[in-house]
Design a protein around this motif. Structure first.
Motif, PDB file in Angstrom:
ATOM      1  N   ARG A 151       6.819   8.883   3.906  1.00  0.00           N
ATOM      2  CA  ARG A 151       5.632   8.302   4.037  1.00  0.00           C
ATOM      3  C   ARG A 151       4.605   7.556   2.970  1.00  0.00           C
ATOM      4  O   ARG A 151       4.421   6.775   3.629  1.00  0.00           O
ATOM      5  CB  ARG A 151       4.285  10.001   4.612  1.00  0.00           C
ATOM      6  N   LEU A 152       4.722   7.952   2.131  1.00  0.00           N
ATOM      7  CA  LEU A 152       4.448   6.818   0.700  1.00  0.00           C
ATOM      8  C   LEU A 152       5.239   5.903   1.268  1.00  0.00           C
ATOM      9  O   LEU A 152       4.219   5.285   0.547  1.00  0.00           O
ATOM     10  CB  LEU A 152       5.407   7.800  -0.442  1.00  0.00           C
ATOM     11  N   LEU A 153       6.565   5.441   1.682  1.00  0.00           N
ATOM     12  CA  LEU A 153       6.774   4.017   2.163  1.00  0.00           C
ATOM     13  C   LEU A 153       5.764   3.184   3.227  1.00  0.00           C
ATOM     14  O   LEU A 153       5.409   2.209   2.628  1.00  0.00           O
ATOM     15  CB  LEU A 153       8.291   4.161   2.307  1.00  0.00           C
ATOM     16  N   GLU A 154       5.199   4.029   4.224  1.00  0.00           N
ATOM     17  CA  GLU A 154       4.527   3.515   5.280  1.00  0.00           C
ATOM     18  C   GLU A 154       3.063   3.417   4.068  1.00  0.00           C
ATOM     19  O   GLU A 154       2.454   2.052   4.866  1.00  0.00           O
ATOM     20  CB  GLU A 154       4.157   4.501   6.068  1.00  0.00           C
ATOM     21  N   LEU A 155       2.534   4.385   3.230  1.00  0.00           N
ATOM     22  CA  LEU A 155       1.020   4.024   3.491  1.00  0.00           C
ATOM     23  C   LEU A 155       1.373   3.015   1.959  1.00  0.00           C
ATOM     24  O   LEU A 155       0.439   2.005   1.238  1.00  0.00           O
ATOM     25  CB  LEU A 155       0.739   5.131   1.751  1.00  0.00           C
ATOM     26  N   ALA A 156       2.559   2.341   1.416  1.00  0.00           N
ATOM     27  CA  ALA A 156       2.578   1.600  -0.042  1.00  0.00           C
ATOM     28  C   ALA A 156       2.598   0.012   1.535  1.00  0.00           C
ATOM     29  O   ALA A 156       2.625  -1.164   0.577  1.00  0.00           O
ATOM     30  CB  ALA A 156       4.127   2.003  -0.551  1.00  0.00           C
ATOM     31  N   GLY A 157       3.213   0.324   1.936  1.00  0.00           N
ATOM     32  CA  GLY A 157       3.773  -1.075   2.419  1.00  0.00           C
ATOM     33  C   GLY A 157       2.283  -1.844   3.421  1.00  0.00           C
ATOM     34  O   GLY A 157       1.951  -2.265   3.293  1.00  0.00           O
ATOM     35  N   ALA A 158       1.766  -0.356   4.044  1.00  0.00           N
ATOM     36  CA  ALA A 158       0.406  -1.058   4.336  1.00  0.00           C
ATOM     37  C   ALA A 158      -0.734  -1.475   2.986  1.00  0.00           C
ATOM     38  O   ALA A 158      -1.555  -2.282   3.185  1.00  0.00           O
ATOM     39  CB  ALA A 158      -0.450   0.178   5.127  1.00  0.00           C
TER      40      ALA A 158
END
Length: 395
Positions: A151-158
């Motif tokens: 989920r952190l990767l999703e937020l970081a990518g966004a």
């Protein structure tokens, strides 16, 4: 020891993020809270415990500086993320590389979090990382797809940060309740090709002598448990893993790590060594941790002189037959989705190494070096020495 705090603006329900820099004393200081947090459910597996994180640092990176990020609500611990720090590179190209206190010897590892906290904990930690400029790479090894790291990767990518799910795979596990009792009955449930192989193997092994399955656990004297563990270590090293230098005894750091987690499991009463014998010969063995209705297969070995008798499959059948008497309903194979594991199940938990790169010049350079130019250079410079931890990433 440096401490920095940041409160997320959520009123009376604020999640307070704290970042501390020091040594493994940081882990020890919150170990009781950490253990209680694991027991809430999402992280209630042996390898999420503070003992495993401490063992990793002690065995593989004893000189490492530790960054511990914690999240609290009303003073209660809701999340913990232990990171080791590496300084990689030369001069202005030196990177600050933060890596979860885990490696490929961990079946899974994630931000430790409690029940019902995943979304808010993830947001709190990402807000903290986003506002902290002094890092270039954050790496999570063996992160499950249902956890905070993904989920952190999703937020970081966004938010425009480069991210990477590296070497994704899935960890097979077996629902023991779907199998009958008894080894011969279990064999009949396998697909026809494996069923025929196992029947021939059972007949061959029983023709060589008395076949028996034995479990050495906390009900046995400590010296007997240690003898069983040592026998597994030696047997693993005597075969192809020893030749490939991937056996536990091939690397002092790996041996130190397993000794520590074995000692911890023995203290907790959760350690078990499964053994398959033919007369006085140890045919195969498994190092297990039994916890909360699941048995985790951490390591296995077999005598290669019995390879025609399918020792790995046979000890699996005996393990499944013994599971109900141990209160076990799930057999977790741990590790990657190898064919011999998938022969017993179609259930698996996806995981991957997860990388987040900061939007600094060094962070962007690291992304390019590791996952664009890096693999090409790795092939062209194969004969030149490369740091082991970098080689493992690029391979």
């Amino acid at each position: 020891m440096a401490i920095e705090r940041e409160t997320n603006p959520d009123g009376d329900d604020a999640y307070v993020v704290t970042r501390e820099h020091g040594s493994t004393e940081l882990i020890d200081a919150i170990a009781p809270e950490w253990t209680a947090l694991c027991a809430e459910g999402p992280c209630d597996e042996p390898f999420y415990s503070p003992a495993w994180a401490r063992a990793y640092v002690a065995a593989f990176d004893p000189q490492a500086a530790i960054t511990l990020i914690t999240v609290r609500q009303h003073g209660a611990l809701r999340a913990a993320l232990p990171l080791t720090e590496r300084s990689v590179g030369i001069g202005p190209l030196r990177l600050r590389w933060l890596r979860s206190a885990a490696n490929t010897h961990f079946p899974r590892f994630d931000v430790i979090h409690g029940a019902g906290d995943l979304e808010r904990v993830t947001q709190a930690i990402w807000d903290h990382l986003r506002s902290w400029p002094d890092w270039d790479i954050v790496q999570f090894d063996s992160a499950p797809d249902t956890g905070v790291a993904w989920r952190l990767l999703e937020l970081a990518g966004a938010d425009g940060h480069a991210t990477r799910h590296h070497r994704p795979d899935a960890c097979p596990y077996v629902d023991v309740t779907q199998f009958p009792r008894g080894v011969d009955e279990i064999v009949t449930t396998r697909p026809i090709k494996l069923r025929s192989q196992l029947r021939r193997s059972l007949k061959r092994l029983r023709g060589l002598g008395e076949v028996r399955f034995r479990i050495v656990d906390s009900s046995h004297p400590p010296e007997e448990i240690q003898d069983a563990v040592d026998a597994l270590y030696r047997q693993e090293a005597s075969g192809w893993k020893g030749e490939a230098d991937t056996a536990i005894l091939s690397d002092p750091a790996t041996k130190a790590f397993y000794d520590l987690i074995v000692a911890d499991a023995q203290k907790a009463g959760s350690l078990a060594v499964y053994q398959l014998w033919c007369d006085d010969a140890l045919v195969a063995a498994k190092l297990e941790v039994v916890h909360n209705g699941t048995t985790y297969e951490l390591k296995s070995s077999y005598d290669e002189s019995y390879s025609k008798s399918s020792p790995g499959h046979l000890i699996k059948a005996w393990s499944l037959a013994a599971a109900p008497d141990l209160g076990v309903s799930v057999l977790d194979n741990c590790g990657r989705s190898d064919a011999h594991k998938l022969a017993w199940t179609d259930l698996a938990r996806p995981f991957a190494a997860c990388f987040v790169f900061n939007r600094t010049r060094r962070g962007r350079l690291a992304w390019t070096a590791l996952f664009q130019a890096g693999p090409v250079l790795r092939q062209r410079l194969a004969r030149y020495p490369i740091p082991t931890f970098v080689k493992r990433i690029l391979d």
